[in-house]
Structures are given as C-alpha cells and as structure tokens.
Design an enzyme around this catalytic site. Structure first.
Site, PDB file in Angstrom:
ATOM      1  CD  GLU A  65      -0.972   2.873   4.967  1.00 50.34           C
ATOM      2  OE1 GLU A  65       0.133   2.657   5.235  1.00 50.34           O
ATOM      3  OE2 GLU A  65      -1.309   3.196   3.654  1.00 50.34           O
ATOM      4  CB  CYS A  84       4.776   5.109   4.475  1.00 55.74           C
ATOM      5  SG  CYS A  84       3.666   6.422   5.281  1.00 55.74           S
TER       6      CYS A  84
END
Length: 346
Positions: free
Chosen positions: A91, A325
C-alpha cells in the site's frame, strides 16, 4: 532491479552519465523516459542506440509495479493498492498537501499489536526501485513533494534498499532532504548509518509508551532500547541534521492515554528538538483496542503543548476506506496462502 542495475542497463545501450541522469529524472517525475526539453528534443540529445532501447527499458520499469486499485477518501487522501511483479501487494497513500506514504516491506516482523501489517508477519523485502516506483505511480496522479517511509514494513529491517531509495529521491527525484522521512521503531543501525548518508532524511521514532515494559508489550519484536535510550539517540541525530525528531504515539484508550504517560512524555521530550505526533488508533476487525474520545485527545494535546512539548494530532489518512496501514492489502489478499520469512532474517 536496483539503482545501479538501471544505470548499467542504460550504459549498455550507450548512455553516458549525463544521458542516464536525464532519463532517470524523467522516470522519477512520472514522465516518458525520452522526455527532454523544448530547446533540446530527444533526437538531438540521446544517442541513437539509447533511443532505440528505451521502449524496452520503459517496459521493464513499468513491470516493477502497477496500480491494482485506487481508493479516494473524503479527507483528500487516496490509498493506492500496488501490485509488484511477483503479484505481492503493498500500500501507498497519497496525502493532502503533496505527501506520499510508501511501503518498505511486504508484511512486517516487528508485530506491533495495534498494526494490521504485523499480523501477516514478514513475507519479503521491497526493493529500492519498487519503493521508488510507488512514488512514480503517485506522481502520475498528483504532485508529490514529500515522501514518508511509514507504510507497510519496518524500514530498518530493509536498510540498504530504503537508504538507496532515499538517496535516489533526494537527488534525481528532486525531493528536499527534510521532506524524506524515515520511520522506525528504533533500530541502532539506523542511528549509525543515517548520519553517514549523502541524503540525510528526517527521522520519525515509534515511542508509544514511556514505560519500557509496556513498550515491549506493544512492540514485541522491537530492538531492546529503553524509551530514554531511544530519545537520546534521536536527539543526537536531530542536532546533527538540524531538524526535529518526530515521535509517534498511537493513542490506545486505557493503555497509553493516562496523565502519567503524558508526564512521562514531558520528562523525556521537554527541551528536546522534537515534535510529538499523537495518532488516534484506527480500529481493526476482531481487536479489543479503541481510540480515546475526541474530547480526551484534545485534552492530551493541550496538556503537553501548554507544558512545552510541541504536539500534533495525526489521524490515519483515509479512515473511511480501510485507512489503517495494511488493512486494504489484508482485504485484497484475504484467503490467499502466504509464506512468511522468519523474524531473524528481517
């Protein structure tokens, strides 16, 4: 592919250092590799062999990473799910005001109890050009003036690749050194090597508690530095590079949001060249942690700020689209088998 491999690839086509520099800078800006200037088109600058070979080089660079999906959020951020050449996912997050958060590992071996990424363990390292490719993909969407190495992974466990990416972004990438931020739980190798680099990034240190035992519980596989040792090492680096350390503190209700902990922060950071970032916890499926109330967070910020510690609230970007996250990747890879790397190889 690493930075030296790219330069060698171009040299094999007949590119001189001047040609390599212009081609690499064009890539880092998200432009075509043969992008030159209005005054000097590619055919007047690049050797014929280089021009003929650039399409293949461009294809190789495109193969490093591709955008799997983009998830815009209501706060102006946009979370990018990036697929690497081996189909692993990482990501990166486009932040408001020209920032980008990038990942340095697929998974993570530190195992912070409040982090989704740590649940998968470490799957593999992310190469230096894979990190840079995240910046390239982002720059094709909007301007990127700041890069923070705070995404998936512990940068200190992939130090060579991270430092190489920082050097490339801080030179040919045109990003100011203070706008490159290295985030770490506090590996001693970081404090040894960062001062020696040509590009010296800003430093963010994961503190999360001033009590050594609680910090060990929250960050079970972090190096055994006490909070006091961590701050001393951070202060030495801050004074050397002349910009403050960012201390990260994920706020967990009933765990590290007491006034006793705030007094511990004052004891450690008052008079230091430091900024305290309070990060309200972003909840995950199936966990027991919660963030403090908004009123409590404001109270803590005022308590610290009024007593001499510069304090800011840093909410996770894109909270309405799996903002924590590793959450977006976890959802995308749900049900797939993954092989972990033992922690000792981190």
């Amino acid at each position: 592919m690493r930075s030296q491999d790219l330069h060698q690839r171009l040299a094999d086509l007949g590119a001189k250092p001047l040609h390599c520099g212009r081609i690499v800078r064009a890539w880092l800006q998200g432009r075509a590799l043969d992008a030159c200037t209005a005054r000097q088109p590619a055919e007047d600058f690049l050797p014929l062999g280089v021009r003929h070979g650039l399409p293949q080089v461009a294809a190789e660079l495109e193969g490093i990473a591709r955008l799997h999906s983009e998830h815009p959020a209501s706060d102006g951020s946009s979370r990018l799910l990036v697929e690497l050449a081996d189909r692993q996912m990482v990501e990166s997050v486009l932040l408001p005001r020209g920032g980008l958060c990038v990942s340095t590992q697929v998974g993570c071996a530190v195992g912070c109890v409040f982090c989704m990424t740590g649940r998968s363990g470490l799957l593999r390292q992310v190469g230096s050009l894979e990190m840079v490719a995240q910046v390239v993909l982002a720059r094709r969407r909007r301007a990127v003036k700041k890069v923070v190495f705070m995404g998936m992974g512990e940068p200190a466990h992939n130090l060579d690749n991270v430092l190489e990416a920082i050097d490339l972004l801080g030179t040919d990438g045109g990003i100011g050194h203070k706008n490159l931020v290295f985030s770490t739980v506090g590996d001693p190798r970081v404090f040894e090597r960062l001062p020696l680099q040509r590009v010296k990034p800003a430093l963010a240190l994961s503190l999360h508690s001033t009590r050594a035992e609680l910090r060990r519980q929250l960050l079970p596989k972090a190096p055994p530095l006490s909070p006091e040792e961590l701050v001393e090492a951070g202060e030495a680096y801050a004074r050397r590079v002349d910009y403050p350390i960012q201390y990260q503190w994920t706020l967990l209700e009933g765990i590290n949001d007491s006034l006793e902990e705030m007094d511990g922060i004052l004891r450690l950071l008052k008079g230091r060249f430091a900024v305290m970032n309070l990060i309200p916890y972003n909840s995950m499926d199936g966990d027991a942690y919660r963030r403090p109330s908004g009123e409590r967070i404001v109270e803590l910020v005022r308590y610290l700020h009024s007593r001499g510690v510069l304090t800011k609230v840093r909410n996770s970007a894109g909270q309405d689209i799996d903002g924590g996250c590793g959450q977006l990747r976890a959802r995308a890879t749900q049900g797939t088998a993954e092989r972990r790397i033992p922690a000792r190889q981190a």
